[in-house]
Design a protein around this motif. Structure first.
Motif, PDB file in Angstrom:
ATOM      1  N   ALA A  46      29.277  36.970 -43.364  1.00 30.50           N
ATOM      2  CA  ALA A  46      28.553  37.481 -42.271  1.00 30.50           C
ATOM      3  C   ALA A  46      29.212  38.651 -41.660  1.00 30.50           C
ATOM      4  O   ALA A  46      28.521  39.733 -41.409  1.00 30.50           O
ATOM      5  N   GLY A  49      28.546  41.946 -44.177  1.00 33.50           N
ATOM      6  CA  GLY A  49      26.956  42.346 -44.099  1.00 33.50           C
ATOM      7  C   GLY A  49      26.293  41.612 -45.249  1.00 33.50           C
ATOM      8  O   GLY A  49      25.314  42.184 -45.550  1.00 33.50           O
ATOM      9  N   PHE A  51      24.785  38.823 -45.567  1.00 34.77           N
ATOM     10  CA  PHE A  51      23.355  38.278 -45.254  1.00 34.77           C
ATOM     11  C   PHE A  51      22.382  39.379 -45.004  1.00 34.77           C
ATOM     12  O   PHE A  51      21.148  38.931 -45.303  1.00 34.77           O
ATOM     13  N   SER A  52      22.832  40.515 -44.568  1.00 36.35           N
ATOM     14  CA  SER A  52      21.831  41.359 -43.754  1.00 36.35           C
ATOM     15  C   SER A  52      21.358  42.006 -45.298  1.00 36.35           C
ATOM     16  O   SER A  52      20.223  42.490 -45.290  1.00 36.35           O
ATOM     17  N   VAL A  53      22.260  42.399 -46.336  1.00 38.37           N
ATOM     18  CA  VAL A  53      21.766  43.084 -47.440  1.00 38.37           C
ATOM     19  C   VAL A  53      20.659  42.202 -48.227  1.00 38.37           C
ATOM     20  O   VAL A  53      19.808  42.645 -48.517  1.00 38.37           O
ATOM     21  N   ALA A  55      18.840  39.826 -46.902  1.00 43.14           N
ATOM     22  CA  ALA A  55      17.772  39.571 -46.184  1.00 43.14           C
ATOM     23  C   ALA A  55      16.889  40.819 -46.289  1.00 43.14           C
ATOM     24  O   ALA A  55      15.645  41.034 -46.387  1.00 43.14           O
ATOM     25  N   LEU A  56      17.517  42.214 -46.314  1.00 35.13           N
ATOM     26  CA  LEU A  56      16.665  43.591 -46.604  1.00 35.13           C
ATOM     27  C   LEU A  56      16.109  43.648 -47.769  1.00 35.13           C
ATOM     28  O   LEU A  56      14.981  44.139 -47.982  1.00 35.13           O
ATOM     29  N   SER A  62      10.645  46.363 -46.607  1.00 32.30           N
ATOM     30  CA  SER A  62      11.827  47.233 -47.027  1.00 32.30           C
ATOM     31  C   SER A  62      11.546  48.073 -48.218  1.00 32.30           C
ATOM     32  O   SER A  62      12.522  48.880 -48.830  1.00 32.30           O
TER      33      SER A  62
END
Length: 77
Positions: A46, A49, A51-53, A55-56, A62
């Protein structure tokens, strides 16, 4: 006072239960350490990043933030 004294001062003679508490302690300690290691791995992912990558990358919007990207987002919905 003598009648309240313990009669057996030595270790328990039943060999079946002599190491049960040690085994239980080892199992609980191993399970606790596995939970701690799993939480540490989630925290690390977390904070990086990850999880963010993901998700995007999985999000359809996106694709692009321009007009063709908006149309693709509507059509891919």
């Amino acid at each position: 006072m003598g009648r309240y004294q313990r009669r057996h001062h030595g270790p328990v003679e039943d060999a079946g239960e002599s190491g049960q508490s040690t085994v239980e302690f080892a199992v609980v300690t191993a399970a606790f350490m596995a939970v701690v290691a799993g939480l540490a791995a989630l925290w690390h992912a977390a904070s990086d990043g990850t999880f963010s990558v993901h998700a995007l990358m999985a999000a359809s919007h996106s694709v692009d933030l321009t007009l063709p990207g908006g149309i693709a987002d509507i059509l891919l919905y």
